[in-house]
Design a protein around this motif. Sequence first.
Motif, mmCIF file in Angstrom:
data_model
loop_
_atom_site.group_PDB
_atom_site.id
_atom_site.type_symbol
_atom_site.label_atom_id
_atom_site.label_comp_id
_atom_site.label_asym_id
_atom_site.label_seq_id
_atom_site.Cartn_x
_atom_site.Cartn_y
_atom_site.Cartn_z
ATOM 1 N N TRP A 1 0.863 -1.140 0.094
ATOM 2 C CA TRP A 1 0.029 0.060 0.029
ATOM 3 C C TRP A 1 0.792 1.213 -0.027
ATOM 4 C CZ3 TRP A 1 -5.239 0.993 0.461
ATOM 5 C CH2 TRP A 1 -5.639 2.146 0.673
ATOM 6 N N ILE A 2 0.870 2.123 -0.895
ATOM 7 C CA ILE A 2 1.273 3.374 -1.020
ATOM 8 C C ILE A 2 0.303 4.615 -1.174
ATOM 9 C CG2 ILE A 2 2.934 4.694 -1.991
ATOM 10 C CD1 ILE A 2 4.375 2.187 -2.696
ATOM 11 N N ASP A 3 0.034 5.431 -0.296
ATOM 12 C CA ASP A 3 -0.601 6.579 -0.726
ATOM 13 C C ASP A 3 -0.317 7.362 -2.085
ATOM 14 O OD1 ASP A 3 -2.294 6.260 1.577
ATOM 15 O OD2 ASP A 3 -1.303 7.948 2.748
ATOM 16 N N ASP A 4 -1.458 8.058 -2.475
ATOM 17 C CA ASP A 4 -1.001 8.590 -3.709
ATOM 18 C C ASP A 4 -0.319 10.128 -3.612
ATOM 19 O OD1 ASP A 4 -3.028 10.176 -2.481
ATOM 20 O OD2 ASP A 4 -4.549 10.222 -4.111
ATOM 21 N N ASP A 5 0.046 10.413 -2.380
ATOM 22 C CA ASP A 5 0.755 11.648 -2.431
ATOM 23 C C ASP A 5 2.409 11.120 -1.886
ATOM 24 O OD1 ASP A 5 0.208 10.892 0.271
ATOM 25 O OD2 ASP A 5 -0.028 12.778 1.144
ATOM 26 N N VAL B 1 2.773 -8.868 10.601
ATOM 27 C CA VAL B 1 2.808 -9.156 9.258
ATOM 28 C C VAL B 1 2.723 -8.012 8.354
ATOM 29 C CG1 VAL B 1 1.759 -11.377 9.145
ATOM 30 C CG2 VAL B 1 0.487 -9.344 9.331
ATOM 31 N N VAL B 2 2.660 -6.885 9.141
ATOM 32 C CA VAL B 2 2.734 -5.377 8.249
ATOM 33 C C VAL B 2 3.574 -4.412 9.151
ATOM 34 C CG1 VAL B 2 0.748 -4.655 9.748
ATOM 35 C CG2 VAL B 2 1.021 -3.701 7.327
ATOM 36 N N ALA B 3 4.370 -3.817 8.230
ATOM 37 C CA ALA B 3 5.255 -2.676 8.667
ATOM 38 C C ALA B 3 4.688 -1.338 8.580
ATOM 39 C CB ALA B 3 6.624 -2.772 8.336
ATOM 40 N N VAL B 4 4.713 -0.636 9.443
ATOM 41 C CA VAL B 4 4.128 0.740 9.432
ATOM 42 C C VAL B 4 5.106 1.855 9.782
ATOM 43 C CG1 VAL B 4 1.975 0.257 9.226
ATOM 44 C CG2 VAL B 4 2.856 0.477 11.583
ATOM 45 N N ALA B 5 5.023 3.064 9.652
ATOM 46 C CA ALA B 5 5.996 4.030 10.059
ATOM 47 C C ALA B 5 5.443 4.663 11.377
ATOM 48 C CB ALA B 5 6.225 5.097 9.066
ATOM 49 N N GLU B 6 6.184 4.672 12.573
ATOM 50 C CA GLU B 6 5.742 5.552 13.572
ATOM 51 C C GLU B 6 5.463 6.990 13.219
ATOM 52 O OE1 GLU B 6 7.960 5.633 18.135
ATOM 53 O OE2 GLU B 6 9.012 5.946 16.513
ATOM 54 N N ASP B 7 4.489 7.477 14.004
ATOM 55 C CA ASP B 7 4.069 8.784 14.080
ATOM 56 C C ASP B 7 3.593 9.433 15.097
ATOM 57 O OD1 ASP B 7 3.262 11.303 12.599
ATOM 58 O OD2 ASP B 7 1.930 10.469 11.310
ATOM 59 N N ALA B 8 4.578 10.209 15.710
ATOM 60 C CA ALA B 8 4.206 10.775 16.873
ATOM 61 C C ALA B 8 3.198 12.003 16.835
ATOM 62 C CB ALA B 8 5.514 11.086 17.691
ATOM 63 N N VAL B 9 3.478 12.869 15.796
ATOM 64 C CA VAL B 9 2.641 13.901 15.472
ATOM 65 C C VAL B 9 1.066 13.680 15.103
ATOM 66 C CG1 VAL B 9 4.427 15.117 15.210
ATOM 67 C CG2 VAL B 9 3.339 14.407 13.265
ATOM 68 N N SER B 10 0.741 12.309 14.913
ATOM 69 C CA SER B 10 -0.487 12.256 14.430
ATOM 70 C C SER B 10 -1.465 11.702 15.486
ATOM 71 C CB SER B 10 -0.610 10.948 13.389
ATOM 72 O OG SER B 10 -1.681 10.572 12.863
ATOM 73 N N VAL C 1 2.615 4.374 3.892
ATOM 74 C CA VAL C 1 3.299 3.251 3.216
ATOM 75 C C VAL C 1 3.261 1.950 4.094
ATOM 76 C CG1 VAL C 1 5.631 2.371 2.414
ATOM 77 C CG2 VAL C 1 5.007 4.515 1.967
ATOM 78 N N LEU C 2 2.743 0.937 3.647
ATOM 79 C CA LEU C 2 2.453 -0.276 4.560
ATOM 80 C C LEU C 2 3.284 -1.441 3.701
ATOM 81 C CD1 LEU C 2 -1.239 -0.603 5.019
ATOM 82 C CD2 LEU C 2 0.476 0.377 6.522
ATOM 83 N N ALA C 3 4.186 -2.034 4.201
ATOM 84 C CA ALA C 3 4.850 -3.186 3.980
ATOM 85 C C ALA C 3 4.258 -4.374 4.335
ATOM 86 C CB ALA C 3 6.391 -2.922 3.893
ATOM 87 N N PRO D 1 9.967 6.476 11.876
ATOM 88 C CA PRO D 1 9.344 7.364 10.854
ATOM 89 C C PRO D 1 10.070 7.246 9.642
ATOM 90 C CG PRO D 1 9.836 8.560 12.834
ATOM 91 C CD PRO D 1 10.203 7.227 13.229
ATOM 92 N N THR D 2 11.517 7.269 9.746
ATOM 93 C CA THR D 2 12.129 7.429 8.554
ATOM 94 C C THR D 2 12.686 6.267 7.623
ATOM 95 O OG1 THR D 2 14.433 7.644 9.798
ATOM 96 C CG2 THR D 2 13.234 9.721 9.487
ATOM 97 N N VAL D 3 12.252 5.331 8.118
ATOM 98 C CA VAL D 3 12.560 3.868 7.669
ATOM 99 C C VAL D 3 11.751 3.678 6.358
ATOM 100 C CG1 VAL D 3 12.585 1.385 7.847
ATOM 101 C CG2 VAL D 3 13.433 2.889 9.544
ATOM 102 N N LEU D 4 10.358 3.918 6.664
ATOM 103 C CA LEU D 4 9.448 3.830 5.235
ATOM 104 C C LEU D 4 9.102 4.969 4.769
ATOM 105 C CD1 LEU D 4 6.999 1.145 6.695
ATOM 106 C CD2 LEU D 4 8.859 0.993 4.797
ATOM 107 N N GLN D 5 9.297 6.064 5.468
ATOM 108 C CA GLN D 5 8.948 7.392 4.798
ATOM 109 C C GLN D 5 9.506 8.391 5.760
ATOM 110 O OE1 GLN D 5 4.679 8.142 4.704
ATOM 111 N NE2 GLN D 5 4.432 6.776 6.322
ATOM 112 N N SER D 6 9.723 9.641 4.840
ATOM 113 C CA SER D 6 10.258 11.046 5.467
ATOM 114 C C SER D 6 8.857 11.825 5.388
ATOM 115 C CB SER D 6 11.284 11.487 4.751
ATOM 116 O OG SER D 6 12.517 10.637 4.957
#
Length: 115
Positions: free
Chosen positions: A1-5, A32-41, A49-51, A104-109
Amino acid sequence: WIDDDIFISSPERAIAALIAPYFARRCDPRAVVAVAEDAVSYTPFNAGVLAVRSAPAAATLLRRVYELGARQGLAWKRDWEQSAMALDYNSSAEARAAYCVVPPTVLQSLFRDYG
């Protein structure tokens, strides 16, 4: 899964190689799924981005998230998958074990130009 932005700035880097150390050292073996940590959300992670592993447990997780989102009236609203995943993640220790939350910076910045 990758967002359109999402903009892919290093296509030569394999996502599997980026997340493998986290699956090996930090995450539950059932993840089974990797997601980026997001402390500001408003959720514990950013689902831009989902792996996802190719495994029956991954299909079960995604089905559970979709059904949870539909029951909560979230399906197809803004960030519905992230909200549904957060509800699932916070529902139990067993559900939480399916997620490998990486720095947070592993899958996306993240660059946010909005408030």
